[in-house]
Design a protein around this motif. Structure first.
Motif, PDB file in Angstrom:
ATOM      1  N   PRO A   2      -6.445  -5.210   3.007  1.00  0.00           N
ATOM      2  CA  PRO A   2      -5.128  -4.867   2.462  1.00  0.00           C
ATOM      3  C   PRO A   2      -4.392  -6.120   2.024  1.00  0.00           C
ATOM      4  O   PRO A   2      -4.479  -7.153   2.669  1.00  0.00           O
ATOM      5  CB  PRO A   2      -4.416  -4.204   3.644  1.00  0.00           C
ATOM      6  CG  PRO A   2      -5.112  -4.713   4.855  1.00  0.00           C
ATOM      7  CD  PRO A   2      -6.520  -5.015   4.461  1.00  0.00           C
ATOM      8  N   THR A   3      -3.715  -6.017   0.954  1.00  0.00           N
ATOM      9  CA  THR A   3      -3.014  -7.197   0.443  1.00  0.00           C
ATOM     10  C   THR A   3      -1.518  -6.975   0.336  1.00  0.00           C
ATOM     11  O   THR A   3      -0.729  -7.869   0.593  1.00  0.00           O
ATOM     12  CB  THR A   3      -3.543  -7.567  -0.946  1.00  0.00           C
ATOM     13  OG1 THR A   3      -3.539  -6.386  -1.740  1.00  0.00           O
ATOM     14  CG2 THR A   3      -4.941  -8.110  -0.869  1.00  0.00           C
ATOM     15  N   LYS A   4      -1.116  -5.789  -0.043  1.00  0.00           N
ATOM     16  CA  LYS A   4       0.307  -5.595  -0.318  1.00  0.00           C
ATOM     17  C   LYS A   4       0.896  -4.545   0.612  1.00  0.00           C
ATOM     18  O   LYS A   4       0.820  -3.354   0.344  1.00  0.00           O
ATOM     19  CB  LYS A   4       0.493  -5.132  -1.763  1.00  0.00           C
ATOM     20  CG  LYS A   4       0.163  -6.225  -2.778  1.00  0.00           C
ATOM     21  CD  LYS A   4       0.371  -5.651  -4.143  1.00  0.00           C
ATOM     22  CE  LYS A   4       1.581  -6.250  -4.816  1.00  0.00           C
ATOM     23  NZ  LYS A   4       1.237  -7.026  -5.994  1.00  0.00           N
ATOM     24  N   ILE A   5       1.422  -4.987   1.732  1.00  0.00           N
ATOM     25  CA  ILE A   5       2.142  -4.063   2.602  1.00  0.00           C
ATOM     26  C   ILE A   5       3.517  -3.833   1.988  1.00  0.00           C
ATOM     27  O   ILE A   5       4.221  -4.780   1.671  1.00  0.00           O
ATOM     28  CB  ILE A   5       2.306  -4.667   4.010  1.00  0.00           C
ATOM     29  CG1 ILE A   5       0.975  -5.163   4.550  1.00  0.00           C
ATOM     30  CG2 ILE A   5       2.967  -3.676   4.944  1.00  0.00           C
ATOM     31  CD1 ILE A   5       0.069  -4.104   5.053  1.00  0.00           C
ATOM     32  N   GLU A   6       3.844  -2.572   1.810  1.00  0.00           N
ATOM     33  CA  GLU A   6       5.150  -2.273   1.214  1.00  0.00           C
ATOM     34  C   GLU A   6       5.896  -1.286   2.095  1.00  0.00           C
ATOM     35  O   GLU A   6       5.316  -0.617   2.918  1.00  0.00           O
ATOM     36  CB  GLU A   6       4.960  -1.625  -0.163  1.00  0.00           C
ATOM     37  CG  GLU A   6       4.160  -2.470  -1.123  1.00  0.00           C
ATOM     38  CD  GLU A   6       3.530  -1.602  -2.195  1.00  0.00           C
ATOM     39  OE1 GLU A   6       3.712  -0.383  -2.140  1.00  0.00           O
ATOM     40  OE2 GLU A   6       2.861  -2.172  -3.076  1.00  0.00           O
ATOM     41  N   LYS A   7       7.173  -1.222   1.844  1.00  0.00           N
ATOM     42  CA  LYS A   7       7.996  -0.173   2.463  1.00  0.00           C
ATOM     43  C   LYS A   7       8.004   1.003   1.503  1.00  0.00           C
ATOM     44  O   LYS A   7       8.300   0.853   0.321  1.00  0.00           O
ATOM     45  CB  LYS A   7       9.439  -0.669   2.648  1.00  0.00           C
ATOM     46  CG  LYS A   7       9.652  -1.415   3.949  1.00  0.00           C
ATOM     47  CD  LYS A   7      10.310  -0.525   4.987  1.00  0.00           C
ATOM     48  CE  LYS A   7      10.626  -1.306   6.258  1.00  0.00           C
ATOM     49  NZ  LYS A   7       9.450  -1.480   7.108  1.00  0.00           N
ATOM     50  N   ASP A   8       7.659   2.188   2.044  1.00  0.00           N
ATOM     51  CA  ASP A   8       7.722   3.370   1.204  1.00  0.00           C
ATOM     52  C   ASP A   8       9.163   3.838   1.135  1.00  0.00           C
ATOM     53  O   ASP A   8       9.820   3.986   2.156  1.00  0.00           O
ATOM     54  CB  ASP A   8       6.825   4.458   1.807  1.00  0.00           C
ATOM     55  CG  ASP A   8       6.968   5.758   1.056  1.00  0.00           C
ATOM     56  OD1 ASP A   8       6.730   5.746  -0.161  1.00  0.00           O
ATOM     57  OD2 ASP A   8       7.322   6.768   1.694  1.00  0.00           O
ATOM     58  N   ASP A  14       5.869   1.729   6.438  1.00  0.00           N
ATOM     59  CA  ASP A  14       5.042   0.768   5.722  1.00  0.00           C
ATOM     60  C   ASP A  14       3.821   1.469   5.136  1.00  0.00           C
ATOM     61  O   ASP A  14       3.360   2.480   5.656  1.00  0.00           O
ATOM     62  CB  ASP A  14       4.542  -0.320   6.679  1.00  0.00           C
ATOM     63  CG  ASP A  14       5.642  -1.314   7.005  1.00  0.00           C
ATOM     64  OD1 ASP A  14       5.417  -2.141   7.892  1.00  0.00           O
ATOM     65  OD2 ASP A  14       6.730  -1.239   6.381  1.00  0.00           O
ATOM     66  N   LYS A  24      -1.437   5.065  -2.852  1.00  0.00           N
ATOM     67  CA  LYS A  24      -1.256   4.225  -1.677  1.00  0.00           C
ATOM     68  C   LYS A  24      -1.180   5.098  -0.439  1.00  0.00           C
ATOM     69  O   LYS A  24      -0.868   6.287  -0.516  1.00  0.00           O
ATOM     70  CB  LYS A  24       0.026   3.415  -1.811  1.00  0.00           C
ATOM     71  CG  LYS A  24      -0.037   2.427  -2.981  1.00  0.00           C
ATOM     72  CD  LYS A  24       1.332   1.928  -3.334  1.00  0.00           C
ATOM     73  CE  LYS A  24       1.232   1.066  -4.609  1.00  0.00           C
ATOM     74  NZ  LYS A  24       2.566   0.802  -5.143  1.00  0.00           N
TER      75      LYS A  24
END
Lengths: 290, 513
Positions: A2-8, A14, A24
């Motif tokens: 995984p490279t891009k942890i984002e907030k949904d 996350d 995602k």
């Protein structure tokens, strides 16, 4: 990776950082009970390994506190089965062969038991289902019997065997080797032609008269006047379509020159008496019993 | 509580036009984070379960749910007691799966083990029916008729009677243990276990004669297996309906994972009318409703939800489509004098039209999807019906003896053995005429049945009522009549009195030609 942890935005959770075709995944935590079920499985497995045989140690293994083993289990099951068979076994022991055959319950039991004993003890030579084997192992499913096909005769043969020298009651006979100077080669050929003619297999235009003469003197005592065989002496029928060692002319000649003799062990000492009885019932029911 | 779970961080900007846009509008976080850093405390690997304590609700949908629940439970508990006379030798229970006797009974239908494909057919019908209903009305199965839902509802009702409604239960959970609390808890679990026992017991009644089972069960005469299975189903009922509840739907059941594949824009689903409700906010009596949505953020819909979700977040996997939030919201809307159905059963197509201020499109019931499911359902049902109506009351099975394949008899004839099984599926003993055709009419052959008189060409075979009769049959034929090492043979079992004729083709083997 995984490279891009984002907030949904929608849920505030996350993402895992994976992305497939623009899709995602939320990193939603698993429920705790899930974890506890997993722990419970681990505890269970430890308990299992303590109680039951589990870990191989070279030539031995951990036995487990319960002392359970699959061999014991089989032993118990066999004992149980024996117990359940008890009344039938007693019935088979006490009844005569004819009585067993007349009693449908006993007959079914004896036939099933006989089938299993046959597979263990007989089918190596006589084939599954009594289909016989090349080279002198008689077919048991046909209607030809060397030593007789009645229940009693079959029982006698199984119990004491054929040419089994350790058993005084064994079926015994010997055919002389006519090639050792008893008959000339030409005479052997002639008698072979005559024997073949008894079942309609003589070569075209063969002269049967000399063979018939030799037969009457040398062979009829055991094989019968017309080649019909004598079960009392175990002389095979020569006038039917069944040949123990082959029905081609050269095979018949070979058998006259230097006869082969089959041997069958006696089973009276090897198997329980009721098993021998069940075998007799089973063999008799294969389609050729008389 | 549940809504805390779904708190968004920060304030929502302008709500997007449609839900579909929402998922795509995730903010891109430019800073890439490493795998290690991702394991922040905000998203642990395992999370405690937030216990859902649904509030009681009144309304038309709740009434429908009670009615369905009552009906289904009545069917479940009463069915084993329905009697159905099948004559002296057969069980007189209308619905019974008789494992020992290898029969399944359903009123006038009796199924033998080899007809287990009827059961397969039922399962196919169930699946297709489920697809059909789901594509039209969303998850009505989940919300109304699923056993998990029904029993959970029943258990919650018991819980409410003993421990009080949502707020009382939340308080009780927080209280330290006391005599009163213990009494309530013990009473609740005892009631649950009792219901679970009755449930598990009723399940076993479908496999054994119900009256005898009850009598034996309470006098300790039932088999170990019976006690084990009653115990097992008691335990599963108690655990699943008492403890697991919505976790079953969310984590264990496969149905929610693929139900979305059956939805389309014409599927009726529980919908929060976002365009009408947003922007939400508290509302004081007398304030204007201009410039704001109808949702007053009272969270009644969340409080009554049996899976503890917020329907205002849109369609989600956990929603079982029971519609209790509709009742709850309507109650509130009535109180504050706004139009009802802010949360409603509706289709996506309708919602899009409403939002755009267009007239409602016609609800398309006949769509490719629903037509396909309906045709499939009717096709399978028709096939099952036809096969059942036309099935013979006798069946025959012939097994050619493999060892020996054939036997040469002393007169040169070739003999083959066959094991013939006759299945008499009627309630009276019958006798059948056995005949055979060897090859293209090979002459000189004859038939012989072990332990039975036969004429050499035919035999009369009897079979007791509702059972299988097995015969050993020998066919012999002159060797020269055989045309090859394998000749077809056709057995015919006929019963002229009923006009039944069953045939079975096998082979007759001989020596190499």
């Amino acid at each position: 990776m995984p490279t891009k942890i984002e907030k949904d935005r929608l849920t505030g959770k996350d993402t895992t950082g994976h992305e497939w075709d623009g899709i995602k995944e939320l990193n939603t935590p698993l429920p705790k009970w899930w974890l506890y079920v997993f722990y419970a499985c681990i505890v269970w497995s430890i308990g299992y390994m303590v109680l039951y045989p589990a870990i191989p140690l070279g030539t031995t293994y951990t036995k487990g506190l319960l002392g359970w083993s699959s061999r014991d289990q089989v032993r118990d099951q066999i004992a149980d089965a024996r117990e359940r068979q008890g009344e039938f076994l007693v019935g088979v022991q006490e009844a005569s062969l004819e009585e067993i055959r007349a009693d449908s319950t006993l007959f079914t039991f004896a036939q099933r038991g006989g089938a299993i004993a046959f597979a263990d003890n007989c089918s190596a030579c006589h084939g599954a289902g009594g289909q016989g084997n090349e080279g002198g192992f008689p077919v048991l499913a046909d209607d030809a019997w060397i030593w007789g096909g009645s229940l009693d005769a079959i029982h006698q043969t199984i119990a004491h065997g054929v040419r089994w020298e350790d058993d005084l009651d064994t079926r015994f006979n010997m055919m002389p080797a006519y090639g050792d100077g008893l008959l000339a080669d030409e005479e052997i050929e002639q008698v072979a032609d005559y024997v073949l003619s008894l079942s309609g297999g003589a070569p075209e235009g063969a002269d049967l008269a000399p063979g018939a003469e030799i037969y009457a003197i040398q062979c009829s005592a055991c094989h019968g006047e017309q080649g019909e065989g004598l079960t009392d002496l175990g002389g095979p029928n020569l006038s039917d379509a069944i040949w123990l060692y082959g029905g081609e002319r050269d095979e018949v000649v070979a058998q006259i020159v230097n006869p082969q003799h089959g041997v069958m062990p006696s089973f009276a000492g090897r198997l329980e008496s009721e098993t021998v009885k069940m075998l007799a019932i089973y063999v008799h029911s294969l389609g050729g019993g008389q | 509580m549940a809504e805390a779970l779904r708190k968004t961080d920060g304030v929502l900007p302008e709500p997007p036009e449609r839900l579909v846009d929402l998922a795509a509008s995730n903010v891109e976080d430019e800073a890439a984070v490493s795998w290690k850093e991702a394991e922040n405390p905000d998203s642990p690997l395992y999370a405690d379960r937030i216990k859902v304590q649904p509030r009681d609700v009144r309304g038309p949908i709740r009434r429908i749910k009670w009615a369905v629940l009552g009906l289904l439970l009545a069917i479940y508990y009463i069915t084993p007691w329905i009697r159905w006379d099948r004559g002296p030798d057969s069980p007189d229970q209308a619905v019974l799966i008789d494992i020992a006797g290898a029969r399944a009974y359903f009123f006038f239908i009796e199924i033998w083990p080899q007809e287990v494909y009827y059961l397969t057919g039922l399962l196919v019908l169930g699946a297709v029916g489920l697809f059909f209903v789901t594509s039209l009305f969303g998850r009505v199965w989940c919300g109304y008729t699923c056993p998990q839902t029904v029993w959970t509802d029943l258990f919650m009702w018991v819980e409410r009677k003993i421990e009080g409604d949502r707020n009382a239960r939340l308080r009780l959970d927080k209280q330290p243990l006391s005599g009163g609390k213990l009494r309530k808890r013990v009473a609740k679990h005892a009631a649950w276990l009792l219901i679970a026992l009755v449930t598990g017991g009723a399940w076993i009644m479908y496999f054994q004669n119900a009256p005898t089972l009850v009598a034996e069960f309470f006098t300790g005469q039932s088999s170990t297996g019976t006690y084990f299975f009653v115990g097992l189903f008691t335990a599963t009922t108690y655990l699943l309906a008492g403890w697991s509840r919505e976790q079953v739907c969310t984590y264990m059941c496969p149905w929610p994972r693929f139900q979305a594949a059956m939805f389309d824009e014409d599927t009726l689903v529980v919908t929060y009318q976002r365009w009408r409700g947003e922007p939400r906010g508290k509302h004081k009596k007398g304030e204007t409703w201009d410039g704001r949505g109808d949702c007053i953020d009272c969270t009644a819909c969340v409080a009554v939800c049996p899976t503890g979700i917020d329907i205002r977040d849109g369609q989600q996997l956990e929603c079982i489509g029971c519609g209790l939030c509709i009742d709850a919201c309507n109650e509130v809307m009535e109180k504050i004098g706004r139009p009802k159905e802010l949360i409603t059963f509706d289709t996506e197509a309708n919602q899009i039209a409403l939002e755009a201020g267009e007239p409602k499109p016609k609800w398309k019931i006949l769509r490719l999807r629903t037509l396909f499911y309906a045709m499939l359902f009717l096709g399978v049902a028709a096939a099952m019906l036809v096969t059942y109506v036309t099935r013979a009351t006798v069946d025959v099975n012939v097994l050619h003896d493999r060892s020996p394949l054939f036997v040469t008899l002393s007169n040169g004839d070739i003999r083959n053995g066959y094991s013939i099984k006759i299945l008499n599926m009627t309630r009276e003993p019958r006798s059948f005429r056995l005949t055979y055709e060897l090859g293209d009419g090979i002459a000189g052959s004859s038939l012989d049945v072990v332990n039975l008189e036969s004429t050499g060409e035919t035999a009369t075979l009897t079979a007791a009522s509702d059972s299988v009769a097995t015969y050993q049959v020998y066919i012999r034929t002159p060797a020269e009549a055989l045309t090859g090492e394998s000749v077809p043979i056709l057995f015919q079992i006929s019963d002229p009195s009923r006009g039944d004729l069953v045939t079975y083709e096998s082979v007759f083997r001989g020596p190499d030609k």
